[in-house]
Write a protein that holds these residues in place. Structure first.
Motif, PDB file in Angstrom:
ATOM      1  N   ALA A 140      17.409   7.349 -40.195  1.00 55.56           N
ATOM      2  CA  ALA A 140      18.218   8.549 -39.948  1.00 55.56           C
ATOM      3  C   ALA A 140      18.771   8.545 -38.529  1.00 55.56           C
ATOM      4  O   ALA A 140      19.948   8.875 -38.304  1.00 55.56           O
ATOM      5  N   ASN A 141      17.948   8.154 -37.563  1.00 56.40           N
ATOM      6  CA  ASN A 141      18.406   8.073 -36.173  1.00 56.40           C
ATOM      7  C   ASN A 141      19.511   7.033 -36.022  1.00 56.40           C
ATOM      8  O   ASN A 141      20.488   7.266 -35.300  1.00 56.40           O
ATOM      9  N   ALA A 142      19.373   5.904 -36.684  1.00 56.80           N
ATOM     10  CA  ALA A 142      20.395   4.857 -36.596  1.00 56.80           C
ATOM     11  C   ALA A 142      21.707   5.334 -37.206  1.00 56.80           C
ATOM     12  O   ALA A 142      22.789   5.040 -36.678  1.00 56.80           O
ATOM     13  N   ARG A 143      21.617   6.062 -38.303  1.00 53.01           N
ATOM     14  CA  ARG A 143      22.840   6.581 -38.934  1.00 53.01           C
ATOM     15  C   ARG A 143      23.525   7.596 -38.024  1.00 53.01           C
ATOM     16  O   ARG A 143      24.750   7.626 -37.920  1.00 53.01           O
ATOM     17  N   MET A 144      22.741   8.439 -37.359  1.00 60.68           N
ATOM     18  CA  MET A 144      23.320   9.441 -36.449  1.00 60.68           C
ATOM     19  C   MET A 144      24.013   8.779 -35.263  1.00 60.68           C
ATOM     20  O   MET A 144      25.036   9.245 -34.806  1.00 60.68           O
ATOM     21  N   LEU A 145      23.435   7.680 -34.793  1.00 58.94           N
ATOM     22  CA  LEU A 145      24.005   6.992 -33.640  1.00 58.94           C
ATOM     23  C   LEU A 145      25.180   6.087 -34.025  1.00 58.94           C
ATOM     24  O   LEU A 145      25.860   5.550 -33.165  1.00 58.94           O
TER      25      LEU A 145
END
Length: 165
Positions: free
Chosen positions: A159-164
């Motif tokens: 999820a963090n990678a998708r947000m970034l």
């Protein structure tokens, strides 16, 4: 990098290692010299060392070594690439993974020695039959590690990678 225990022992550790080597070689020599180990099956350590020194001086040794290293490198590269690609693809597609799972496990359980004559028949006695056998050894190790690694990535990290982006 040396571990703490090895760093503290220093020279003493090297002496112990050399002592173990001397013990093994000495035991081997005694067992072959007394006839406990049959000389036909177990040569004397000195005879083995002399044969290695003699063989290393032959040009054919270096040629054969080059061929073996080429086969090993090819098998490693091909097996690694295939293992990474297949492991990643199946980890990202659960349905395909469920379909292929029993076949992959069955093929992995097969002894690799059984495949050697099959590859020799299919690919001949040249380099590619040996490379194919090596690929089967490397592929499954890489495949299962990539497959498990991709599947176990934390959803939070994803999820963090998708947000970034």
């Amino acid at each position: 990098m040396k571990r703490n225990g090895e760093r503290r022992l220093g020279l003493g550790l090297t002496a112990w290692r050399l002592g173990v080597l001397a013990l093994v070689l000495g035991g081997w020599h005694v067992l072959t010299a007394t006839g406990v180990l049959q000389p036909f099956f177990f040569s004397k350590p000195l005879d083995v060392a002399l044969r290695v020194v003699r063989d290393v001086q032959l040009p054919r040794f270096w040629s054969d070594l080059g061929i073996t290293l080429t086969e090993t490198a090819l098998a490693f590269v091909i097996g690694s690439v295939l293992g990474i690609l297949c492991g990643f693809a199946l980890a990202r597609h659960p349905f395909a993974s469920a379909v292929c799972d029993p076949y992959l496990k069955a093929f992995n359980a097969m002894p690799r020695v059984v495949l050697a004559p099959i590859f020799a028949l299919w690919l001949g006695l040249g380099i590619w039959s040996k490379v194919a056998l090596g690929v089967t050894l490397v592929f499954f190790i890489v495949f299962f590690n990539v497959y498990q690694g991709v599947r176990e990535v934390s959803p939070t990290i994803l999820a963090n990678a998708r947000m970034l982006g």
